[in-house]
Design a protein around this motif. Structure first.
Motif, PDB file in Angstrom:
ATOM      1  N   GLU A 336       0.834  -1.265   0.101  1.00  0.00           N
ATOM      2  CA  GLU A 336       0.031   0.064   0.067  1.00  0.00           C
ATOM      3  C   GLU A 336       0.973   1.408   0.097  1.00  0.00           C
ATOM      4  O   GLU A 336       0.592   2.149  -0.614  1.00  0.00           O
ATOM      5  CB  GLU A 336      -1.067  -0.040   1.303  1.00  0.00           C
ATOM      6  CG  GLU A 336      -2.169  -0.922   1.226  1.00  0.00           C
ATOM      7  CD  GLU A 336      -2.804  -0.909  -0.407  1.00  0.00           C
ATOM      8  OE1 GLU A 336      -3.184   0.129  -0.551  1.00  0.00           O
ATOM      9  OE2 GLU A 336      -3.050  -2.031  -0.971  1.00  0.00           O
ATOM     10  N   LEU A 337       1.900   1.272   0.696  1.00  0.00           N
ATOM     11  CA  LEU A 337       2.659   2.517   0.795  1.00  0.00           C
ATOM     12  C   LEU A 337       3.478   2.579  -0.630  1.00  0.00           C
ATOM     13  O   LEU A 337       3.682   3.795  -1.228  1.00  0.00           O
ATOM     14  CB  LEU A 337       3.929   2.207   1.763  1.00  0.00           C
ATOM     15  CG  LEU A 337       3.390   2.447   3.168  1.00  0.00           C
ATOM     16  CD1 LEU A 337       4.504   1.991   4.534  1.00  0.00           C
ATOM     17  CD2 LEU A 337       2.864   3.809   3.565  1.00  0.00           C
ATOM     18  N   SER A 338       3.973   1.434  -1.213  1.00  0.00           N
ATOM     19  CA  SER A 338       4.451   1.652  -2.456  1.00  0.00           C
ATOM     20  C   SER A 338       3.478   2.043  -3.658  1.00  0.00           C
ATOM     21  O   SER A 338       3.847   2.643  -4.785  1.00  0.00           O
ATOM     22  CB  SER A 338       4.975   0.191  -2.972  1.00  0.00           C
ATOM     23  OG  SER A 338       5.905  -0.226  -2.141  1.00  0.00           O
ATOM     24  N   ARG A 339       2.454   2.207  -3.340  1.00  0.00           N
ATOM     25  CA  ARG A 339       1.277   2.506  -4.381  1.00  0.00           C
ATOM     26  C   ARG A 339       1.244   3.909  -4.528  1.00  0.00           C
ATOM     27  O   ARG A 339       0.841   4.725  -5.439  1.00  0.00           O
ATOM     28  CB  ARG A 339      -0.033   2.349  -3.872  1.00  0.00           C
ATOM     29  CG  ARG A 339      -0.601   0.622  -4.230  1.00  0.00           C
ATOM     30  CD  ARG A 339      -1.807   0.577  -3.875  1.00  0.00           C
ATOM     31  NE  ARG A 339      -2.099  -1.037  -3.866  1.00  0.00           N
ATOM     32  CZ  ARG A 339      -2.524  -1.819  -4.774  1.00  0.00           C
ATOM     33  NH1 ARG A 339      -2.506  -1.192  -6.165  1.00  0.00           N
ATOM     34  NH2 ARG A 339      -2.715  -3.233  -4.725  1.00  0.00           N
ATOM     35  N   TYR A 340       1.839   4.867  -3.424  1.00  0.00           N
ATOM     36  CA  TYR A 340       1.915   6.258  -3.427  1.00  0.00           C
ATOM     37  C   TYR A 340       3.376   6.851  -3.185  1.00  0.00           C
ATOM     38  O   TYR A 340       3.728   8.012  -3.980  1.00  0.00           O
ATOM     39  CB  TYR A 340       1.099   6.650  -2.222  1.00  0.00           C
ATOM     40  CG  TYR A 340      -0.325   6.191  -2.374  1.00  0.00           C
ATOM     41  CD1 TYR A 340      -1.387   6.838  -3.212  1.00  0.00           C
ATOM     42  CD2 TYR A 340      -0.751   5.258  -1.450  1.00  0.00           C
ATOM     43  CE1 TYR A 340      -2.503   6.389  -3.182  1.00  0.00           C
ATOM     44  CE2 TYR A 340      -1.902   4.639  -1.606  1.00  0.00           C
ATOM     45  CZ  TYR A 340      -2.813   5.126  -2.397  1.00  0.00           C
ATOM     46  OH  TYR A 340      -4.152   4.671  -2.504  1.00  0.00           O
ATOM     47  N   LEU A 341       4.320   6.089  -2.689  1.00  0.00           N
ATOM     48  CA  LEU A 341       5.735   6.669  -2.544  1.00  0.00           C
ATOM     49  C   LEU A 341       6.403   6.569  -3.983  1.00  0.00           C
ATOM     50  O   LEU A 341       6.020   5.930  -4.920  1.00  0.00           O
ATOM     51  CB  LEU A 341       6.479   5.985  -1.441  1.00  0.00           C
ATOM     52  CG  LEU A 341       5.921   5.981  -0.055  1.00  0.00           C
ATOM     53  CD1 LEU A 341       6.863   4.876   0.755  1.00  0.00           C
ATOM     54  CD2 LEU A 341       6.127   7.500   0.699  1.00  0.00           C
TER      55      LEU A 341
END
Length: 454
Positions: A336-341
């Motif tokens: 989930e963090l990799s979807r935005y960072l």
């Protein structure tokens, strides 16, 4: 404000436990003098030791290969000389940042004109630059100039909550949080830019002793309304709290305006203390989890910062790549963090893994195997993000310190070979970037290439 609780006293050489971002303790190698008469004996010992290491490593990995038959590809063993090469030709890089499409139409109007840099960086402990016998900024610049390094991760908000530059942010001034080790942030960055150094601002996010005291309404609380203090004596900003989020992003915006290329959020999590189950996070929307709160902060930060022309990265526990339970407990989801960072930075220090992890009796003694195993898991994990959607680049933090606190026989003395083994593992998994952690900024120059590879 001694962030790393450095040992005080008259001794010039200090040595305590070390870790990395999100753990912040120092390790410094003590130097011993040797008489010239022992040089021959020393060289013979090194030769015998390397040969023994090679044989032992070969035999252990043969056992590992057999034990993993039918389970998947065995973890390959590094060459004992730890080849000083760039990423191997023909390595197939994982599909990443395959598009600018974010989930749920997030930032659908964002046109990305930023220029990406393949980062090979080091940590800069702003509070200790040039103090005592710690390296000066000029010495670190020389290290970057003379090696393959091209970036610095620079503390601007530490894990006490101190702001380490002269800030114009009214809220920072109101909290009396400023400890301006950098008097002129723009001039500081300009000096680095003269050497073509990619500048990353490190902001410790939710662990904060200063803001939680001055603004207790921003903090994680106890049921009686007092500020929550975990078993390690730490206070934490509440990731669900809008004021706390705005405070952190305000600091990041000031750093972006000063000329940083990237904002890096560390301590991007809640406390890992088991007692957190009794903490009060306030009025939380029904069904909203800690992962939702941390991911929500990242979305907000990206929305505010990316249009300013800076990249956004976040540090995460290496164990969350494979452990759902670890991630849920602290609010970190690797996917989930990799979807935005823009960049996700797992802290995969071999010293931080439990004995026996992944079939490695003492992971710290097997830096190549451990890093390769975790980076391959990263590739597999991020394959859950559909092609065409945004996916963060992976830029792991690597270990450049010796974890002698693990006990005799359970750790390796980290030098050029161990450093290069980790870098080789990153490349072998198909990734191109990495960061080195040493809390005292004593980096292993002999483990770095002299060629920039341009």
């Amino acid at each position: 404000m001694d962030k790393y609780r450095y040992e005080k006293g008259k001794r010039r050489r200090r040595k305590t436990k070390s870790a990395g971002p999100d753990f912040g303790r120092i390790y410094k190698e003590k130097k011993y003098s040797r008489l010239p008469g022992f040089l021959v004996v020393l060289l013979l010992s090194v030769g015998i030791g390397v040969g023994s290491y090679a044989l032992a490593d070969y035999n252990l990995n043969k056992k590992e290969e057999k034990s993993q038959e039918g389970v998947g590809s065995p973890t390959p063993s590094p060459n004992v000389t730890a080849s000083l090469t760039q990423a191997p030709e023909g390595t197939e890089a994982p599909a990443q940042q395959t598009g600018d499409i974010y989930p749920d139409g997030f930032m659908s109007d964002f046109v990305d004109t930023r220029e990406k840099t393949d980062v090979k960086g080091i940590y800069v402990n702003t509070a200790y630059l040039g103090r005592g016998d710690y390296p000066t900024l000029d010495e670190l610049i020389a290290l970057v100039d003379e090696t393959e390094l091209n970036a610095m991760v620079i503390d601007i908000k530490d894990d006490v909550g101190n702001i380490l530059f002269d800030s114009d942010n009214p809220l920072v001034n109101d909290m009396n949080a400023e400890v301006a080790h950098i008097k002129d942030l723009s001039a500081f960055i300009a000096k680095l830019k003269e050497h073509d150094i990619y500048c990353i601002a490190r902001i410790v996010a939710f662990k904060d002793q200063v803001a939680t005291k001055k603004k207790p309404e921003y903090a994680v609380r106890n049921k009686d309304g007092s500020v929550y203090v975990d078993r390690e004596g730490e206070r934490w900003l509440n990731p669900y709290n809008e004021g706390a989020r705005e405070y952190l992003v305000g600091i990041a915006k000031e750093a972006a305006e000063a000329g940083f290329d990237e904002i890096n959020f560390d301590y991007l999590r809640t406390s890992a203390s088991a007692s957190l189950s009794n903490a009060d996070f306030g009025n939380i929307p029904e069904g909203m989890t800690r992962i939702d709160a941390i991911t929500g902060f990242v979305k907000y930060a990206c929305q505010e910062l990316k249009p300013m022309g800076v990249f956004v990265s976040g540090d995460v526990f290496g164990t969350i790549i494979n452990s759902r339970i670890d991630g849920e407990g602290i609010g970190q989801s690797y996917v989930e963090l990799s979807r935005y960072l823009d960049y996700i930075c797992p802290m995969v220090y071999p010293s931080h893994y439990s004995f026996g992890y992944g079939g490695l009796k003492y992971p710290d003694t097997k830096p190549f195997q451990l890093i390769l195993m975790e980076m391959k898991s990263s590739v597999k994990k991020l394959s859950d993000i559909p092609k065409g959607e945004h996916c963060a680049e992976v830029r792991p933090w690597l270990q450049d310190f010796t974890a002698s606190y693990l006990g005799a026989g359970r750790y390796a003395s980290y030098g050029p070979q161990e450093l290069r083994a980790q870098i080789s593992a990153v490349y072998s998994a198909g990734y191109d970037e990495w960061l080195l952690w040493n809390a005292g900024m004593f980096f292993t120059k002999d483990g770095l290439l002299r060629d920039k590879g341009e």
